[in-house]
Design a protein around this motif. Structure first.
Motif, PDB file in Angstrom:
ATOM      1  N   UNK A  57      25.467  52.372 143.165  1.00  0.00           N
ATOM      2  CA  UNK A  57      24.256  51.819 143.762  1.00  0.00           C
ATOM      3  C   UNK A  57      24.095  52.302 145.187  1.00  0.00           C
ATOM      4  N   UNK A  58      22.837  52.359 145.629  1.00  0.00           N
ATOM      5  CA  UNK A  58      22.518  52.661 147.021  1.00  0.00           C
ATOM      6  C   UNK A  58      21.088  52.224 147.286  1.00  0.00           C
ATOM      7  N   UNK A  59      20.859  51.681 148.460  1.00  0.00           N
ATOM      8  CA  UNK A  59      19.515  51.311 148.864  1.00  0.00           C
ATOM      9  C   UNK A  59      18.855  50.307 147.946  1.00  0.00           C
ATOM     10  N   UNK A  60      19.655  49.427 147.361  1.00  0.00           N
ATOM     11  CA  UNK A  60      19.114  48.421 146.461  1.00  0.00           C
ATOM     12  C   UNK A  60      18.805  48.912 145.067  1.00  0.00           C
ATOM     13  N   UNK A  61      19.180  50.163 144.748  1.00  0.00           N
ATOM     14  CA  UNK A  61      18.954  50.725 143.411  1.00  0.00           C
ATOM     15  C   UNK A  61      20.294  50.854 142.700  1.00  0.00           C
ATOM     16  N   UNK A  62      20.381  50.332 141.483  1.00  0.00           N
ATOM     17  CA  UNK A  62      21.606  50.385 140.685  1.00  0.00           C
ATOM     18  C   UNK A  62      21.461  51.437 139.586  1.00  0.00           C
ATOM     19  N   UNK A  63      22.481  52.278 139.458  1.00  0.00           N
ATOM     20  CA  UNK A  63      22.456  53.367 138.491  1.00  0.00           C
ATOM     21  C   UNK A  63      23.585  53.216 137.481  1.00  0.00           C
ATOM     22  N   UNK A  64      23.309  53.615 136.241  1.00  0.00           N
ATOM     23  CA  UNK A  64      24.327  53.738 135.208  1.00  0.00           C
ATOM     24  C   UNK A  64      24.252  55.150 134.651  1.00  0.00           C
ATOM     25  N   UNK A  65      25.370  55.867 134.672  1.00  0.00           N
ATOM     26  CA  UNK A  65      25.367  57.286 134.320  1.00  0.00           C
ATOM     27  C   UNK A  65      26.395  57.579 133.241  1.00  0.00           C
ATOM     28  N   UNK A  66      25.968  58.320 132.228  1.00  0.00           N
ATOM     29  CA  UNK A  66      26.869  58.793 131.179  1.00  0.00           C
ATOM     30  C   UNK A  66      26.863  60.314 131.181  1.00  0.00           C
ATOM     31  N   UNK A 101      32.657  86.600 142.241  1.00  0.00           N
ATOM     32  CA  UNK A 101      33.604  86.993 141.203  1.00  0.00           C
ATOM     33  C   UNK A 101      34.547  85.892 140.791  1.00  0.00           C
ATOM     34  N   UNK A 102      34.128  84.632 140.966  1.00  0.00           N
ATOM     35  CA  UNK A 102      34.972  83.492 140.623  1.00  0.00           C
ATOM     36  C   UNK A 102      34.776  83.134 139.147  1.00  0.00           C
ATOM     37  N   UNK A 103      35.852  83.080 138.395  1.00  0.00           N
ATOM     38  CA  UNK A 103      35.764  82.774 136.968  1.00  0.00           C
ATOM     39  C   UNK A 103      35.372  81.314 136.751  1.00  0.00           C
ATOM     40  N   UNK A 104      34.600  81.074 135.696  1.00  0.00           N
ATOM     41  CA  UNK A 104      34.196  79.716 135.322  1.00  0.00           C
ATOM     42  C   UNK A 104      34.578  79.465 133.871  1.00  0.00           C
ATOM     43  N   UNK A 105      34.678  78.184 133.505  1.00  0.00           N
ATOM     44  CA  UNK A 105      35.086  77.845 132.141  1.00  0.00           C
ATOM     45  C   UNK A 105      33.900  77.747 131.179  1.00  0.00           C
ATOM     46  N   UNK A 106      32.681  77.911 131.682  1.00  0.00           N
ATOM     47  CA  UNK A 106      31.498  77.926 130.821  1.00  0.00           C
ATOM     48  C   UNK A 106      30.951  76.561 130.455  1.00  0.00           C
ATOM     49  N   UNK A 107      31.526  75.484 130.995  1.00  0.00           N
ATOM     50  CA  UNK A 107      31.073  74.129 130.647  1.00  0.00           C
ATOM     51  C   UNK A 107      29.941  73.697 131.569  1.00  0.00           C
ATOM     52  N   UNK A 108      28.900  73.127 130.955  1.00  0.00           N
ATOM     53  CA  UNK A 108      27.817  72.476 131.689  1.00  0.00           C
ATOM     54  C   UNK A 108      27.858  70.997 131.316  1.00  0.00           C
ATOM     55  N   UNK A 109      27.802  70.124 132.308  1.00  0.00           N
ATOM     56  CA  UNK A 109      27.831  68.697 132.048  1.00  0.00           C
ATOM     57  C   UNK A 109      26.422  68.115 132.158  1.00  0.00           C
ATOM     58  N   UNK A 110      26.005  67.445 131.092  1.00  0.00           N
ATOM     59  CA  UNK A 110      24.718  66.771 131.049  1.00  0.00           C
ATOM     60  C   UNK A 110      24.898  65.317 131.464  1.00  0.00           C
ATOM     61  N   UNK A 111      24.182  64.900 132.494  1.00  0.00           N
ATOM     62  CA  UNK A 111      24.212  63.504 132.948  1.00  0.00           C
ATOM     63  C   UNK A 111      22.897  62.832 132.623  1.00  0.00           C
ATOM     64  N   UNK A 112      22.975  61.655 132.046  1.00  0.00           N
ATOM     65  CA  UNK A 112      21.807  60.823 131.843  1.00  0.00           C
ATOM     66  C   UNK A 112      21.942  59.620 132.767  1.00  0.00           C
ATOM     67  N   UNK A 113      21.022  59.516 133.719  1.00  0.00           N
ATOM     68  CA  UNK A 113      21.096  58.515 134.777  1.00  0.00           C
ATOM     69  C   UNK A 113      20.003  57.473 134.554  1.00  0.00           C
ATOM     70  N   UNK A 114      20.409  56.229 134.386  1.00  0.00           N
ATOM     71  CA  UNK A 114      19.469  55.145 134.116  1.00  0.00           C
ATOM     72  C   UNK A 114      19.480  54.154 135.255  1.00  0.00           C
ATOM     73  N   UNK A 115      18.302  53.814 135.742  1.00  0.00           N
ATOM     74  CA  UNK A 115      18.195  52.771 136.753  1.00  0.00           C
ATOM     75  C   UNK A 115      18.205  51.428 136.049  1.00  0.00           C
ATOM     76  N   UNK A 116      19.139  50.580 136.456  1.00  0.00           N
ATOM     77  CA  UNK A 116      19.322  49.296 135.773  1.00  0.00           C
ATOM     78  C   UNK A 116      18.403  48.222 136.337  1.00  0.00           C
TER      79      UNK A 116
END
Length: 225
Positions: free
Chosen positions: A183-192, A210-225
């Motif tokens: 939460x911040x500024x009176x807003x509450x968040x829930x994230x998966x 030239x930095x190697x990456x593992x190829x993973x992208x993370x999808x976040x779904x953010x809901x204001x409660x």
């Protein structure tokens, strides 16, 4: 008089039906930029790209996907706007395959070390986590999803280059701090979170510094409660 009213009504209906569909946000998590010639590597201006390794879903609460919304969410998870509003270096651009072509980053946010007012000045000095925001909202993919290029960087004495493994480490740290209830500024968040593969390459080919990456992208779904 009735005839004039009817004609006027029919005209307004016709005008409304002619409005472009881009005005209506596409209700999906995101559209793979590669479908329409885009990429999940941005253009860092040095012959390589930074991975867009976190996506905030277009199915998140609409207020999260606005400019002020992503800033407030960032403050809830330990990031804030740049030190004294000063941005050093050229903005990076990304083609999200939404029909807008390459677009400069919307905003850049930095780790605030516990102080959302001036903490990013410390990040600018000693390094830390930071991310760039790109919005997918063109006529081919009006999802509103936010694509983030997250990375850990060196201190100013090292010209803010990315630390070894800094893209994957930056993503992991960002996600760990985002999931759950915040939460911040009176807003509450829930994230998966959900990890996805096959959107980014594995390895260093085409990646900035030239930095190697593992190829993973993370999808976040953010809901204001």
């Amino acid at each position: 008089m009735y005839l004039n009213y009817l004609v006027a009504t029919l005209y307004l209906v016709a005008q409304a039906s002619a409005l472009p569909s881009v005005l209506h946000r596409q209700a999906v998590d995101f559209v793979d930029p590669r479908v329409n010639g885009g990429s999940l590597l941005d253009n860092a201006g040095s012959g390589g790209g930074e991975p867009l390794n976190v996506i905030i879903s277009g199915l998140s609460s609409p207020d999260v996907l606005t400019d002020s919304g992503i800033v407030n969410f960032a403050k809830a998870i330990g990031f804030s706007t740049e030190c004294l509003g000063i941005h050093l270096g050229d903005p990076q651009s990304a083609n999200l395959g939404d029909g807008n072509g390459p677009q400069n980053q919307t905003i850049e946010l930095r780790q605030d070390y516990g102080d959302p007012d001036v903490g990013t000045c410390l990040e600018s000095l000693i390094g830390g986590n930071h991310f760039r925001v790109f919005r997918q909202n063109g006529p081919l993919a009006p999802t509103g999803a936010l694509f983030l290029a997250v990375s850990q960087e060196e201190p100013a004495t090292e010209s803010h280059t990315i630390i070894p493994d800094g893209y994957d480490l930056g993503r992991n740290s960002f996600v760990a701090g985002a999931i759950g209830s915040k939460s911040f500024g009176g807003v509450n968040y829930s994230t998966i979170a959900q990890n996805m593969t096959n959107l980014l390459p594995v390895g260093s080919n085409g990646v900035n510094h030239g930095i190697a990456i593992d190829g993973i992208v993370t999808l976040l779904t953010v809901t204001i409660e």
